[in-house]
Design a protein around this motif. Structure first.
Motif, PDB file in Angstrom:
ATOM      1  N   SER A 259     -55.383 -38.454 -48.849  1.00 22.59           N
ATOM      2  CA  SER A 259     -54.721 -39.241 -49.890  1.00 22.59           C
ATOM      3  C   SER A 259     -54.304 -40.606 -49.364  1.00 22.59           C
ATOM      4  N   GLU A 261     -51.951 -42.463 -50.407  1.00 19.62           N
ATOM      5  CA  GLU A 261     -50.485 -42.577 -50.336  1.00 19.62           C
ATOM      6  C   GLU A 261     -49.996 -42.085 -48.972  1.00 19.62           C
ATOM      7  N   GLU A 294     -58.059 -48.005 -54.103  1.00 14.81           N
ATOM      8  CA  GLU A 294     -56.776 -47.474 -53.604  1.00 14.81           C
ATOM      9  C   GLU A 294     -56.655 -47.606 -52.081  1.00 14.81           C
ATOM     10  N   TRP A 295     -57.793 -47.738 -51.422  1.00 15.11           N
ATOM     11  CA  TRP A 295     -57.789 -47.815 -49.958  1.00 15.11           C
ATOM     12  C   TRP A 295     -57.795 -49.247 -49.434  1.00 15.11           C
TER      13      TRP A 295
END
Ligand code: TXA
Ligand code: MG
Length: 310
Positions: A259, A261, A294-295
């Motif tokens: 993930s 996050e 997201e990365w």
């Protein structure tokens, strides 16, 4: 460690001292916007060049607006949705902002951090707190009070607020040419900001861009003490390990958690651990799923942290 209470932190800041403060992204080295001396000390303590502008932390939109000469409906919409949180908004400054903060630029970076202790500190301070990450210039950012202590020892007082939840620095975004430009990727992606604006009835482009003045976006940053190299998936194990051990005796292969996050929360902590655990080189493995948006923030930091000499 020189840990201080919120009240003591306030007292020191108003007297022109710097204090390390917790935020949800990373710890900041704060100086009061009303103290020229305090602002100067941020640069000298960090050994930071004066051309790199600082972010001002405030606890409300009203305090942000009080430092700007132009606050668009885009600024308002993003601040209403993302603050308190890991988004820095660039806006035209007014003459209440000390030029030391902005490195002479006509804009200022503003952010309302999502951390209870720092928010209650800010509530009782006129203006705001200028704060870059609490590390020596170019080095790995701190996500715990202990990291700040490792960097500065007892020369810096610390307001301890536990581990930073997000773990990498805020997304930095400005409004340029009628669109939103992201100068530093982070937790908030272009896609999420675009959606936020659409929900507020604003249909505008959101793009990743190089800052026109490129402050702080230097090539080398966040660097651990040992060399870091980015390698593609499955590059290392069999084929190349023996070649590498030719010059490096103790490599560590760093695979990111699934993930983003969790990966961002652990990123700087891990870099520090590898530094301390006796490894002599870090191989950060970049897998195919790491190329999604997201990365971006995580790989942006790793790209800058990587060793250029290898
Ligand atoms: O999450 C964060 O943003 C952390 C915490 C402490 O809030 N702070 C932080 O500050 O990362 P710092 O100094 O490491 O990074 C601030 C960056 C500058 O290097 C620059 O790239 C950008 O924000 N910045 C600040 N003011 C700007 C301006 N007027 N125009 C364009 N970029 C600006
Ligand atoms: Mg920094």
């Amino acid at each position: 460690m020189k840990l201080v209470s919120i009240e003591k932190a306030r007292e020191l800041l108003l007297a022109g001292e710097v204090v390390a403060i917790p935020t949800e992204t990373v710890y900041g080295l704060a100086g009061w916007t009303g103290s020229h001396e305090g602002l100067r000390k941020i640069f000298s303590t960090k050994e930071r060049p004066f051309f790199d502008p600082l972010i001002v932390h405030i606890d409300s939109i009203a305090k942000a607006k009080a430092l700007t000469s132009e606050w668009t409906n885009i600024h308002q919409a993003l601040a209403e949705t993302c603050w308190p949180g890991p988004l820095t908004l660039i806006a035209k400054k007014n003459d209440r902002v000390n030029p030391l903060i902005t490195s002479g630029l006509d804009s200022v970076g503003l952010r309302c951090p999502r951390h209870e202790a720092t928010l209650s500190l800010l509530k009782n301070i006129d203006g705001g707190l200028a704060a870059p990450s609490a590390n020596k210039f170019g080095k790995t950012s701190p996500t715990t009070a202990k990291h700040v202590f490792d960097e500065f020892g007892d020369s810096v007082s610390i307001l301890d607020g536990g581990q930073s939840e997000v773990g990498i620095e805020s997304t930095v975004a400005g409004v340029m040419n009628g669109r939103v430009e992201i100068f530093r990727p982070g937790f908030y992606t272009a896609k999420s900001l675009k959606e936020t604006l659409l929900k507020k009835g604003i249909d505008t482009e959101v793009v990743y861009a190089e800052s026109p003045v490129a402050p702080g976006q230097l090539k080398h940053h966040y660097m651990p003490k040992i060399p870091l190299v980015i390698v593609p998936e499955n590059f290392l194990p069999e084929k190349h390990r023996h070649e590498i051990s030719f010059s490096f005796k103790n490599p560590v292969i760093w695979t990111q958690p699934l993930s983003p996050e969790i990966a961002s929360r652990e990123l700087y902590q891990k870099m520090r651990e590898f530094d301390q655990q006796g490894f002599d080189i870090i191989f950060a493995e970049r897998n195919s799923h790491h190329f999604s948006e997201e990365w971006l923030g995580i790989w942006n930091r790793l790209e800058k942290a990587k060793s250029q000499a290898l």
